[in-house]
Each structure stands twice: as C-alpha cells, then as structure tokens.
Scaffold this motif. Structure first.
Motif, PDB file in Angstrom:
ATOM      1  N   PHE A  93       0.817  -1.213   0.000  1.00 24.27           N
ATOM      2  CA  PHE A  93       0.000   0.000   0.000  1.00 24.27           C
ATOM      3  C   PHE A  93       0.849   1.262   0.000  1.00 24.27           C
ATOM      4  CE2 PHE A  93      -3.370  -2.813   1.906  1.00 24.27           C
ATOM      5  CZ  PHE A  93      -4.213  -2.748   0.816  1.00 24.27           C
ATOM      6  N   THR A  94       2.022   1.214   0.646  1.00 20.60           N
ATOM      7  CA  THR A  94       2.877   2.400   0.648  1.00 20.60           C
ATOM      8  C   THR A  94       3.387   2.719  -0.753  1.00 20.60           C
ATOM      9  OG1 THR A  94       4.876   1.120   1.150  1.00 20.60           O
ATOM     10  CG2 THR A  94       3.626   1.985   3.012  1.00 20.60           C
ATOM     11  N   PHE A  95       3.388   1.713  -1.635  1.00 26.38           N
ATOM     12  CA  PHE A  95       3.732   1.945  -3.039  1.00 26.38           C
ATOM     13  C   PHE A  95       2.496   2.360  -3.833  1.00 26.38           C
ATOM     14  CE2 PHE A  95       7.390  -0.673  -1.926  1.00 26.38           C
ATOM     15  CZ  PHE A  95       8.411  -0.088  -2.654  1.00 26.38           C
ATOM     16  N   LEU A  96       1.406   1.624  -3.641  1.00 23.26           N
ATOM     17  CA  LEU A  96       0.252   1.773  -4.519  1.00 23.26           C
ATOM     18  C   LEU A  96      -0.533   3.055  -4.285  1.00 23.26           C
ATOM     19  CD1 LEU A  96      -1.176  -1.867  -4.704  1.00 23.26           C
ATOM     20  CD2 LEU A  96       0.290  -0.660  -6.329  1.00 23.26           C
ATOM     21  N   ILE A  97      -0.713   3.464  -3.020  1.00 26.30           N
ATOM     22  CA  ILE A  97      -1.537   4.643  -2.749  1.00 26.30           C
ATOM     23  C   ILE A  97      -0.927   5.909  -3.351  1.00 26.30           C
ATOM     24  CG2 ILE A  97      -2.423   6.160  -0.923  1.00 26.30           C
ATOM     25  CD1 ILE A  97      -2.920   3.673   0.758  1.00 26.30           C
ATOM     26  N   PRO A  98       0.340   6.225  -3.086  1.00 27.96           N
ATOM     27  CA  PRO A  98       0.912   7.429  -3.727  1.00 27.96           C
ATOM     28  C   PRO A  98       0.974   7.306  -5.244  1.00 27.96           C
ATOM     29  CG  PRO A  98       2.355   6.615  -1.976  1.00 27.96           C
ATOM     30  CD  PRO A  98       1.311   5.587  -2.188  1.00 27.96           C
ATOM     31  N   LEU A  99       1.268   6.097  -5.737  1.00 25.19           N
ATOM     32  CA  LEU A  99       1.343   5.904  -7.183  1.00 25.19           C
ATOM     33  C   LEU A  99      -0.029   6.086  -7.820  1.00 25.19           C
ATOM     34  CD1 LEU A  99       3.180   5.139  -9.546  1.00 25.19           C
ATOM     35  CD2 LEU A  99       2.594   2.742  -9.131  1.00 25.19           C
ATOM     36  N   PHE A 100      -1.067   5.595  -7.165  1.00 23.00           N
ATOM     37  CA  PHE A 100      -2.438   5.767  -7.659  1.00 23.00           C
ATOM     38  C   PHE A 100      -2.788   7.249  -7.747  1.00 23.00           C
ATOM     39  CE2 PHE A 100      -6.960   6.374  -6.661  1.00 23.00           C
ATOM     40  CZ  PHE A 100      -7.546   5.664  -7.701  1.00 23.00           C
ATOM     41  N   ILE A 101      -2.471   8.006  -6.691  1.00 18.05           N
ATOM     42  CA  ILE A 101      -2.745   9.446  -6.695  1.00 18.05           C
ATOM     43  C   ILE A 101      -1.979  10.133  -7.818  1.00 18.05           C
ATOM     44  CG2 ILE A 101      -2.454  11.586  -5.378  1.00 18.05           C
ATOM     45  CD1 ILE A 101      -2.883   9.898  -2.835  1.00 18.05           C
ATOM     46  N   LEU A 102      -0.733   9.746  -8.003  1.00 16.89           N
ATOM     47  CA  LEU A 102       0.095  10.354  -9.041  1.00 16.89           C
ATOM     48  C   LEU A 102      -0.473  10.096 -10.432  1.00 16.89           C
ATOM     49  CD1 LEU A 102       2.811  11.823  -9.737  1.00 16.89           C
ATOM     50  CD2 LEU A 102       3.816   9.544  -9.941  1.00 16.89           C
ATOM     51  N   VAL A 103      -0.865   8.844 -10.683  1.00 17.90           N
ATOM     52  CA  VAL A 103      -1.353   8.485 -12.021  1.00 17.90           C
ATOM     53  C   VAL A 103      -2.728   9.084 -12.281  1.00 17.90           C
ATOM     54  CG1 VAL A 103      -2.077   6.558 -13.462  1.00 17.90           C
ATOM     55  CG2 VAL A 103       0.031   6.382 -12.122  1.00 17.90           C
ATOM     56  N   MET A 106       3.986  16.272  -3.381  1.00 20.89           N
ATOM     57  CA  MET A 106       2.905  15.833  -2.511  1.00 20.89           C
ATOM     58  C   MET A 106       2.886  14.320  -2.373  1.00 20.89           C
ATOM     59  SD  MET A 106      -0.265  18.344  -3.640  1.00 20.89           S
ATOM     60  CE  MET A 106      -1.451  17.321  -2.757  1.00 20.89           C
ATOM     61  N   THR A 107       3.013  13.602  -3.486  1.00 14.40           N
ATOM     62  CA  THR A 107       2.939  12.142  -3.419  1.00 14.40           C
ATOM     63  C   THR A 107       4.156  11.550  -2.705  1.00 14.40           C
ATOM     64  OG1 THR A 107       3.863  12.023  -5.675  1.00 14.40           O
ATOM     65  CG2 THR A 107       1.470  11.898  -5.452  1.00 14.40           C
ATOM     66  N   PHE A 130      -3.498  16.995   6.396  1.00 12.08           N
ATOM     67  CA  PHE A 130      -4.302  18.180   6.065  1.00 12.08           C
ATOM     68  C   PHE A 130      -3.486  19.455   6.245  1.00 12.08           C
ATOM     69  CE2 PHE A 130      -6.953  21.698   7.583  1.00 12.08           C
ATOM     70  CZ  PHE A 130      -7.734  21.906   6.461  1.00 12.08           C
ATOM     71  N   LEU A 131      -2.824  19.584   7.413  1.00  7.79           N
ATOM     72  CA  LEU A 131      -2.036  20.788   7.673  1.00  7.79           C
ATOM     73  C   LEU A 131      -0.873  20.924   6.697  1.00  7.79           C
ATOM     74  CD1 LEU A 131      -1.906  20.723  11.587  1.00  7.79           C
ATOM     75  CD2 LEU A 131      -3.151  22.352  10.151  1.00  7.79           C
ATOM     76  N   ALA A 132      -0.376  19.780   6.209  1.00  2.33           N
ATOM     77  CA  ALA A 132       0.748  19.802   5.275  1.00  2.33           C
ATOM     78  C   ALA A 132       0.330  20.136   3.851  1.00  2.33           C
ATOM     79  CB  ALA A 132       1.469  18.454   5.291  1.00  2.33           C
ATOM     80  N   GLY A 133      -0.963  20.195   3.591  1.00  2.00           N
ATOM     81  CA  GLY A 133      -1.430  20.482   2.238  1.00  2.00           C
ATOM     82  C   GLY A 133      -1.419  19.265   1.344  1.00  2.00           C
ATOM     83  N   LEU A 134      -1.588  18.081   1.936  1.00  5.29           N
ATOM     84  CA  LEU A 134      -1.613  16.855   1.148  1.00  5.29           C
ATOM     85  C   LEU A 134      -3.025  16.402   0.806  1.00  5.29           C
ATOM     86  CD1 LEU A 134       1.156  14.786   3.004  1.00  5.29           C
ATOM     87  CD2 LEU A 134       1.390  16.349   1.057  1.00  5.29           C
TER      88      LEU A 134
END
Length: 237
Positions: free
Chosen positions: A26-36, A52-53, A171-175
């Motif tokens: 999941f640490t690979f897939l979640i940021p990669l999903f958001i990026l794609v 951000m990702t 949220f505070l980080a703007g993610l």
C-alpha cells in the motif's frame, strides 16, 4: 553463531517479512495511484503533485508501517526473547529502521521514475538539495513513528494512533487539499509540523529554489528531539 552472522540472517528474514506485509504494498500503490490519477495535471512546469505524493509515501511508511511492526514485536514478546540470543533487541530495531528507510527510498524512486518517464514531470534541479530535504524529512517522520511505537501498548494501538496522527498532519501539510487553496495561517501552522515542513521544502526544491533554512531546522529538530523522547520511553517488553 557470531553476532554478525545472526544479524545478517535476521536482516534476510525481516526483508522477507516486509515484502510479504500487505502494508508495504500500500505504501507503493496509494501514492502511485494518486500520481497516475491526477497525472493529467502534470506538465513540464508542474511543481506540486510529485512533491505531494512523495510526502504521502513517507508519511505512510513512518506513521503506519513502522510503528505497527515494532509495537507488534514487543507485544508478542519477540524483543524480550531476542535478549537471550546473539541478536540483541537493538539489532532488530536497527534492521527495521534500515529496511523501512530502504522501502521509503524505493517508493520515492518509483514515483520519480513514473512521473519522469510516463508523465513528463519536472525533476528537481538540484539533486543534493533534494537528497538533504528527503533525508531530513524522512528522519523527522520516522522519529514520530518511533515515538508511537514506544508508547503504543500493542500493534493495533500503534496502527490506530498512526492513522489518527496521519490525517490531521496530512491536512495541515497540504496533502489533502492543495496549500494554495488553504488559508495562509493554516499553511503557516502546517509548515511547523514535520510533514508540512517536508512537503514545503520539497516544493521549494522543485521550483528550483533553495529550501528554507527555517524549515530544514524544523525537520532536524523533530528528528533529534522526538527520537530522544522515543528512546526515553521505549520498552523492550
């Protein structure tokens, strides 16, 4: 069996366990999903989505994966039993930190490769500045994860605490919502959190500028002070 041989075998075993852990995927897939998914917004001059990702990926490793693993080992008595073997409990902690950092690096590398090769995203102009920000940001977030592992009574509790911390920090980080759409005071407050300082420093590097020394100091302070607190409260059993 020498301590070095035992540590080498421990590293092999822990690597296999980490690879099999669903959370690692999941640490690979979640940021990669958001990026794609949001990749259509990436152009040659984009300086927002990729930082951000990367920050999301590091946050997932530091606040979810690592503290859960360490607290589970203590809960199951593994750390206590290791004290009677050539592999001391601190060896397991060291191996875990190295492997989790390697996982963070691999996740970041995957995001950079996909964004650069497939989406034509802009890469940081100064690799040394990026390496400095990445190291400090990861260290500051790992310090938070170590403190969670030190205080949580169980792996499940560590998981819950990590999740409860992750979302307000994100949220505070703007993610969750882009910083450009947030009130200035909220953005400023977020920059004094480790994840917020990390995200903003990455954004500075991506725009070709130098990272803000104040934000570098914020990340360094979290890395040192929170790590000391984690060491103070950490229990082996």
């Amino acid at each position: 069996m020498t301590a070095a041989t035992a540590t080498a075998k421990l590293t092999t075993v822990e690597t296999k366990l980490l690879v099999r852990e669903p959370g690692s995927l999941f640490t690979f897939l979640i940021p990669l999903f958001i990026l794609v998914v949001f990749g259509s917004s990436i152009g040659p001059g984009d300086t927002t989505l990729l930082p951000m990702t990367i920050a999301i990926a590091i946050g997932l490793v530091a606040l979810y994966l690592m503290p859960t693993a360490l607290a589970t080992y203590r809960e199951k008595g593994i750390l206590r039993r290791l004290s009677t073997t050539p592999v001391r409990p601190v060896s397991l902690l060291t191996v875990q930190l190295v492997l989790q950092f390697a996982l963070a690096v691999l996740s970041c590398g995957l995001l950079l490769a996909v964004a650069g090769a497939a989406l034509g995203a802009r890469m940081p102009a100064n690799p040394l500045s990026f390496a400095l920000v990445f190291t400090l940001g990861t260290a500051s977030m790992f310090a938070i994860g170590l403190l969670i592992a030190a205080l949580a009574p169980s792996g499940r509790a560590a998981n819950g605490i990590g999740v409860l911390l992750y979302f307000p920090m994100a949220f505070l980080a703007g993610l969750i919502q882009p910083a450009s759409q947030m009130p200035a005071i909220v953005v400023r407050i977020g920059e004094f959190t480790p994840l917020g300082a990390f995200r903003q420093s990455l954004a500075d590097v991506w725009t070709g500028g130098a990272p803000d020394p104040l934000l570098l100091g914020v990340m360094a302070a979290y890395a040192i002070l929170v790590s000391l607190a984690a060491a103070r409260f950490f229990r082996w059993e």
